[in-house]
Design a protein around this motif. Structure first.
Motif, mmCIF file in Angstrom:
data_model
loop_
_atom_site.group_PDB
_atom_site.id
_atom_site.type_symbol
_atom_site.label_atom_id
_atom_site.label_comp_id
_atom_site.label_asym_id
_atom_site.label_seq_id
_atom_site.Cartn_x
_atom_site.Cartn_y
_atom_site.Cartn_z
ATOM 1 N N ARG A 97 0.599 -1.155 -0.134
ATOM 2 C CA ARG A 97 0.359 -0.513 0.226
ATOM 3 C C ARG A 97 0.814 1.314 -0.132
ATOM 4 O O ARG A 97 0.688 2.038 -0.666
ATOM 5 C CB ARG A 97 -0.957 0.122 1.060
ATOM 6 N N LEU A 98 2.214 1.446 0.930
ATOM 7 C CA LEU A 98 2.368 2.452 0.986
ATOM 8 C C LEU A 98 3.870 2.248 -0.286
ATOM 9 O O LEU A 98 3.080 3.363 -0.870
ATOM 10 C CB LEU A 98 3.814 2.232 1.498
ATOM 11 N N ARG A 123 17.697 15.907 13.594
ATOM 12 C CA ARG A 123 15.858 16.203 13.676
ATOM 13 C C ARG A 123 16.254 17.076 14.643
ATOM 14 O O ARG A 123 16.743 16.844 15.252
ATOM 15 C CB ARG A 123 15.503 15.167 13.788
ATOM 16 N N GLY A 146 -3.773 6.037 6.854
ATOM 17 C CA GLY A 146 -2.756 4.733 5.911
ATOM 18 C C GLY A 146 -1.682 4.464 7.376
ATOM 19 O O GLY A 146 -1.308 3.465 7.374
ATOM 20 N N TRP A 193 0.327 6.176 9.251
ATOM 21 C CA TRP A 193 2.313 6.014 9.245
ATOM 22 C C TRP A 193 2.864 7.392 9.277
ATOM 23 O O TRP A 193 1.639 8.343 9.279
ATOM 24 C CB TRP A 193 2.841 6.165 7.892
ATOM 25 N N GLU A 233 7.603 10.808 10.759
ATOM 26 C CA GLU A 233 8.973 10.558 10.025
ATOM 27 C C GLU A 233 9.176 8.859 9.093
ATOM 28 O O GLU A 233 10.390 8.826 7.581
ATOM 29 C CB GLU A 233 10.035 9.438 11.630
ATOM 30 N N LEU A 245 6.924 7.745 7.135
ATOM 31 C CA LEU A 245 6.980 8.488 5.431
ATOM 32 C C LEU A 245 8.010 9.154 4.278
ATOM 33 O O LEU A 245 8.065 8.369 3.846
ATOM 34 C CB LEU A 245 5.309 9.071 5.760
#
Lengths: 243, 243
Positions: free
Chosen positions: A184-185, A242, B205, B207, B210, B212
């Motif tokens: 799906r991703l 980050r 989805g 997710w 981070e 994704l």
């Protein structure tokens, strides 16, 4: 005038030619009102005009008065062609999705690798957008105004398009062509990249569907394959930086 | 009541806390009207409510009456906060773009590879969408209703975000990290993939930003590198099968 709803008949989308427009713009006087030979042509033209308005002002920003003004029709005549304002969205969606679902079915029946099939479907999506950018724009932005069974049908048609693509993704994973991630991703990335193109055509990228499809599939197929670069180092550095 | 326009002050977007909402919802009586301590908080709340409405009904489908009803304010009081309906779009765009432009500037100042920088910006885009999906939805769909200098400023801000990314793409090409293609085409793919995510979050989805971002950059960076698969055969077959 009493408006009688007729059955919705999604037709395969195609461009209205100049001859058809001229013919439709000057209906013969004396022909009995009804579904005569010019009806479908004129109806296509009305849907075309509505699509242009929706793309400019949004579906909810376009009133029935805007539609009568733009088509030069009275309200009664207009409703005879469109049935309802919401039905215009149904017709617009059908013109976007029906050819695409058909082509997908055709392609999936071929004895070819999933990559070739995805490449052909990619080009069909982009060709559809190039041919009817306003239709796709409205389809993408205003489908949320569909209600009840119209909405159910819309979601079913979207699913009829997406499911075979997910299946192709699964095949590609099974054959080791795509990395072993949630399919799906992967396919969401495939959809995302293609859908955004309506905007790109507006902004004048200057590429045709064939060229864009080749480039997109090159990115996606290489990108979905096993890693070809050492991206682990990129990830480590990003984690340190980050915020 | 005379409405006096004040300067537009885009503020760095952040979520309104429950305490702030409570405080804003119950303004102390007796405080002189004006830009008192609660003004900015209440203003943020009004913009929040408007964004939810625009995301549901579209900008052009939302009237000033809808806004007064949803905020429980009279028209005069509402205008004191929002200045104009169009100004809401300006504020919404600023809340989407200002933090992103700031973060991009910050990242571009680092001594890092263009891949690391793009990866960090990718995550900033996705985090912004995850934090404020409605804002991004409205930003993407309704910016075309901006007029005059509002529109000019919007385009300038969008450019201020996109240009450094194009520059990073050029660096990556120069360093042999990306294939030697028109860098606009590469970066448009980068933008497209990320922009579509607002819709994906809506569709559940599952997710986070981070994860994704890691997946997207994996696809894009591998995909933009030199070919790792033999895609020439796919192209030949697709050409034979084109309708």
């Amino acid at each position: 005038m009493v408006w009688q709803p007729g059955p919705t008949r999604p037709r395969r989308g195609r461009a209205v030619t100049t001859d058809e427009r001229t013919a439709a713009a000057a209906p013969r006087r004396g022909r009995p009102q009804g579904h005569g030979p010019g009806f479908e042509t004129r109806r296509d033209e009305v849907i075309d005009i509505a699509t242009t308005l929706f793309a400019e002002r949004g579906y909810s920003g376009t009133s029935v008065s805007d539609l009568t003004a733009a088509t030069g029709m009275g309200k009664g005549a207009l409703y005879r062609y469109i049935e309802s304002k919401e039905n215009l969205l149904v017709e617009i969606s059908a013109r976007v999705m029906t050819p695409l679902v058909e082509r997908t079915r055709e392609v999936c029946a071929l004895e070819e690798s999933p990559l070739v099939k995805l490449r052909l479907i990619s080009e069909a999506i982009l060709a559809g957008i190039a041919e009817r950018p306003d239709y796709v724009w409205v389809y993408e932005h205003d489908y949320r105004y569909l209600t009840g069974t119209n909405r159910t049908r819309f979601l079913a048609q979207r699913s009829a398009f997406e499911q075979p693509l997910l299946e192709l993704g699964r095949e590609a994973v099974a054959q080791g062509l795509f990395r072993d991630t949630d399919v799906r991703l992967l396919m969401f990335q495939f959809f995302s990249l293609h859908k955004q193109v309506a905007q790109w055509f507006h902004r004048g990228g200057g590429w045709g569907p064939e060229e864009l499809s080749r480039e997109y599939c090159r990115t996606l197929f290489n990108g979905f394959a096993a890693d070809s670069a050492d991206l682990a180092a990129v990830e480590r550095r990003a984690a340190e930086l980050r915020p």
